[in-house]
Design a protein around this motif. Structure first.
Motif, short mmCIF file in Angstrom:
data_model
loop_
_atom_site.label_atom_id
_atom_site.label_comp_id
_atom_site.label_asym_id
_atom_site.label_seq_id
_atom_site.Cartn_x
_atom_site.Cartn_y
_atom_site.Cartn_z
N SER A 157 0.88 -0.93 4.25
CA SER A 157 -0.32 -1.56 3.52
C SER A 157 -0.49 -0.81 2.32
O SER A 157 -0.53 -1.54 1.04
CB SER A 157 -1.69 -1.86 4.41
OG SER A 157 -1.24 -2.81 5.18
N GLN A 158 -0.69 0.53 2.23
CA GLN A 158 -1.01 1.31 1.09
C GLN A 158 -0.18 1.39 0.41
O GLN A 158 -0.16 1.46 -1.04
CB GLN A 158 -1.55 2.65 1.63
CG GLN A 158 -2.11 3.61 0.57
CD GLN A 158 -3.27 2.89 -0.06
OE1 GLN A 158 -4.35 2.18 0.98
NE2 GLN A 158 -4.07 3.34 -1.04
N PHE A 159 1.28 1.29 0.55
CA PHE A 159 2.57 1.33 -0.22
C PHE A 159 2.37 -0.01 -1.08
O PHE A 159 2.72 0.01 -2.34
CB PHE A 159 3.71 1.37 0.62
CG PHE A 159 4.83 1.40 -0.30
CD1 PHE A 159 5.13 2.48 -1.09
CD2 PHE A 159 5.86 0.46 -0.03
CE1 PHE A 159 6.45 2.30 -2.22
CE2 PHE A 159 7.22 0.29 -0.68
CZ PHE A 159 7.44 1.58 -1.71
N SER A 160 2.18 -1.32 -0.56
CA SER A 160 2.05 -2.30 -1.06
C SER A 160 1.18 -2.32 -2.30
O SER A 160 1.35 -2.75 -3.56
CB SER A 160 1.46 -3.68 -0.24
OG SER A 160 2.28 -3.42 0.89
N LEU A 161 -0.34 -1.78 -2.01
CA LEU A 161 -1.05 -1.51 -3.24
C LEU A 161 -0.87 -0.44 -4.21
O LEU A 161 -1.00 -0.78 -5.25
CB LEU A 161 -2.34 -1.22 -2.58
CG LEU A 161 -3.46 -1.97 -1.48
CD1 LEU A 161 -4.49 -1.38 -1.13
CD2 LEU A 161 -3.58 -3.40 -2.31
N GLY A 162 0.14 0.36 -3.89
CA GLY A 162 0.50 0.96 -4.97
C GLY A 162 1.45 0.63 -5.72
O GLY A 162 1.64 0.75 -6.88
N LEU A 163 2.61 -0.27 -5.08
CA LEU A 163 3.47 -1.09 -5.65
C LEU A 163 2.71 -1.90 -6.76
O LEU A 163 3.32 -1.77 -7.98
CB LEU A 163 4.13 -1.76 -4.80
CG LEU A 163 5.33 -1.01 -4.14
CD1 LEU A 163 5.89 -2.07 -3.19
CD2 LEU A 163 6.55 -0.54 -5.12
N ARG A 164 1.80 -2.38 -6.51
CA ARG A 164 0.79 -3.24 -7.34
C ARG A 164 0.64 -2.62 -8.42
O ARG A 164 0.62 -3.03 -9.57
CB ARG A 164 -0.36 -4.06 -6.49
CG ARG A 164 -0.03 -4.84 -5.69
CD ARG A 164 -0.44 -6.25 -6.45
NE ARG A 164 -1.55 -6.65 -7.08
CZ ARG A 164 -1.54 -7.43 -8.24
NH1 ARG A 164 -0.71 -7.35 -8.89
NH2 ARG A 164 -2.94 -7.73 -8.48
N ALA A 165 0.01 -1.58 -8.35
CA ALA A 165 -0.55 -0.70 -9.26
C ALA A 165 0.81 -0.41 -10.43
O ALA A 165 0.52 -0.38 -11.52
CB ALA A 165 -1.26 0.74 -8.91
N ASP A 166 1.68 0.39 -9.83
CA ASP A 166 2.97 0.62 -10.47
C ASP A 166 3.66 -0.46 -11.42
O ASP A 166 4.11 -0.46 -12.48
CB ASP A 166 3.83 1.21 -9.73
CG ASP A 166 3.36 2.74 -9.29
OD1 ASP A 166 2.38 3.29 -9.73
OD2 ASP A 166 4.01 3.43 -8.49
N LEU A 167 3.33 -1.74 -10.75
CA LEU A 167 4.09 -2.87 -11.09
C LEU A 167 3.36 -3.73 -12.11
O LEU A 167 3.74 -4.64 -12.70
CB LEU A 167 4.68 -3.93 -10.17
CG LEU A 167 5.89 -2.99 -9.25
CD1 LEU A 167 6.18 -3.76 -8.11
CD2 LEU A 167 7.18 -2.67 -10.02
N HIS A 168 2.20 -3.07 -12.67
CA HIS A 168 1.05 -3.75 -13.46
C HIS A 168 1.89 -4.08 -14.76
O HIS A 168 2.81 -3.60 -15.38
CB HIS A 168 0.17 -2.70 -13.81
CG HIS A 168 -0.75 -3.30 -14.70
ND1 HIS A 168 -1.90 -4.03 -14.20
CD2 HIS A 168 -1.08 -3.06 -16.04
CE1 HIS A 168 -2.75 -4.25 -15.43
NE2 HIS A 168 -2.30 -3.63 -16.47
N GLY A 169 1.69 -5.43 -15.10
CA GLY A 169 2.29 -5.86 -16.42
C GLY A 169 3.73 -6.29 -16.17
O GLY A 169 4.25 -6.98 -17.17
N THR A 170 4.43 -6.06 -14.90
CA THR A 170 5.93 -6.56 -15.00
C THR A 170 5.85 -7.98 -14.40
O THR A 170 7.14 -8.76 -14.63
CB THR A 170 6.65 -5.92 -13.71
OG1 THR A 170 5.91 -6.03 -12.58
CG2 THR A 170 6.83 -4.11 -14.20
N GLY A 171 4.92 -8.52 -13.94
CA GLY A 171 4.86 -10.01 -13.39
C GLY A 171 5.24 -9.75 -12.09
O GLY A 171 5.27 -10.99 -11.28
N VAL A 172 5.71 -8.84 -11.29
CA VAL A 172 6.23 -8.70 -9.98
C VAL A 172 4.80 -8.98 -9.03
O VAL A 172 3.93 -7.91 -9.24
CB VAL A 172 7.02 -7.62 -9.60
CG1 VAL A 172 7.35 -7.47 -7.97
CG2 VAL A 172 8.03 -7.51 -10.53
#
Ligand code: NDP
Ligand code: 8X3
Length: 250
Positions: A157-172
């Motif tokens: 769950s936390q990795f998922s939120l971290g991915l969201r932060a890192d993928l900011h602006g990519t549309g993923v």
């Protein structure tokens, strides 16, 4: 043009139901899991043009790479990764648990999940794709015997939120789905093959079904591209919360 989804843990439970849900809706599906004999019926049901079976142990990096390299041209360019493969092993208290069980859960639910995600991120970014990680209510609500399993799902769950932060602006898009009790082979695996224990757990509980979860995965995947569900927690109506426990002296 149809989209392509890679679904791990497609030999059983949520993963197998998801193959049916996505392939039935016209997606191309790469279905993975160790038991090749469980993948073949999915290919037979939807045709080799629509479902590609890749049998490998997700903990084996070399096998994962070989399977990805062997993906047929028509299935290349993955739009959605469903990180579903996972397991619990044992229900013993931490002080009685088998270290091997803990390591198996961490290797499968955490290490393999991040490895496959890392491998596929470039193409997911290129295609403005999506990742759906199957976490659990065990990520947020501890229970006796949940120890390392809950820990692995908290990571997911936390990795998922971290991915969201890192993928900011990519549309993923990235979503963690956190189900409670659902009847699959999960408890059979957790108890090392005790069918009676599995039947007993689900008896009279009206648990969620694999198809229920596949429907949620499909719903999340097919939302308009400007919407991101960060986390989705769901339970059967029969399941809810209990209080804290207190160990009294004297
Ligand atoms: P199942 O046991 O029915 O399915 C688990 C799937 O994971 C199987 O397809 C299995 O394939 C695959 N898998 C396990 N280990 C490996 C491995 N080393 N390599 C490749 N594939 C592997 O259980 P569920 O469908 O219930 O579980 C799916 C996910 O949902 C898991 O992550 C689980 O933790 C989670 N979950 C389950 C809940 C439930 O109540 N059922 C609730 C919340 C979360 P194979 O054995 O063929 O390799
Ligand atoms: C599976 C749900 O409650 O058995 O993730 O941990 S539970």
């Amino acid at each position: 043009m149809s989209k392509t989804v890679l679904i791990t843990g497609a030999t059983s439970g949520f993963g197998a139901a998801s193959v049916h849900r996505f392939a039935g809706a016209g997606w191309k599906v790469i279905a993975t899991g160790r038991r090749a004999a469980r993948l073949q019926p999915l290919v037979d049901a939807f045709g080799a043009d629509n479902v590609h079976a890749a049998a490998f142990d997700i903990r084996d990096d070399a096998a994962m790479d070989a399977a990805l390299a062997a993906v047929p041209a028509a299935f290349r360019g993955i739009d959605l990764l469903v990180n579903n493969a996972g397991l619990a092993q044992g229900t013993a208290a931490a002080q009685h648990a088998r270290l091997d069980d803990w390591r198996t859960m961490i290797d499968t639910n955490v290490t393999a999940l991040v490895t496959l995600t890392h491998r596929l991120l470039p193409q997911l970014i290129e295609r403005r794709g999506a990742i759906i990680n199957i976490s659990s209510t065990a990520a947020r609500y501890p229970y006796p015997g949940g120890n390392a399993y809950g820990g692995t799902k908290a990571f997911v769950s936390q990795f998922s939120l971290g991915l969201r932060a890192d993928l900011h602006g990519t549309g993923v898009r990235v979503t963690a789905i956190e189900p409670g009790m659902a009847e699959t082979e999960f408890t059979l695996v957790r108890t090392h093959g005790d069918q009676a224990a599995s039947d007993q757990l689900y008896k009279g509980a009206a648990p969620m079904t694999a198809a229920d979860i596949a429907d949620q995965i499909f719903w999340v995947a097919t939302l308009p591209p400007h919407l991101n569900i960060n986390r989705l927690e769901l339970m059967p109506v029969s399941q809810s919360f209990a209080g804290f426990q207190v160990a009294r002296q004297g």
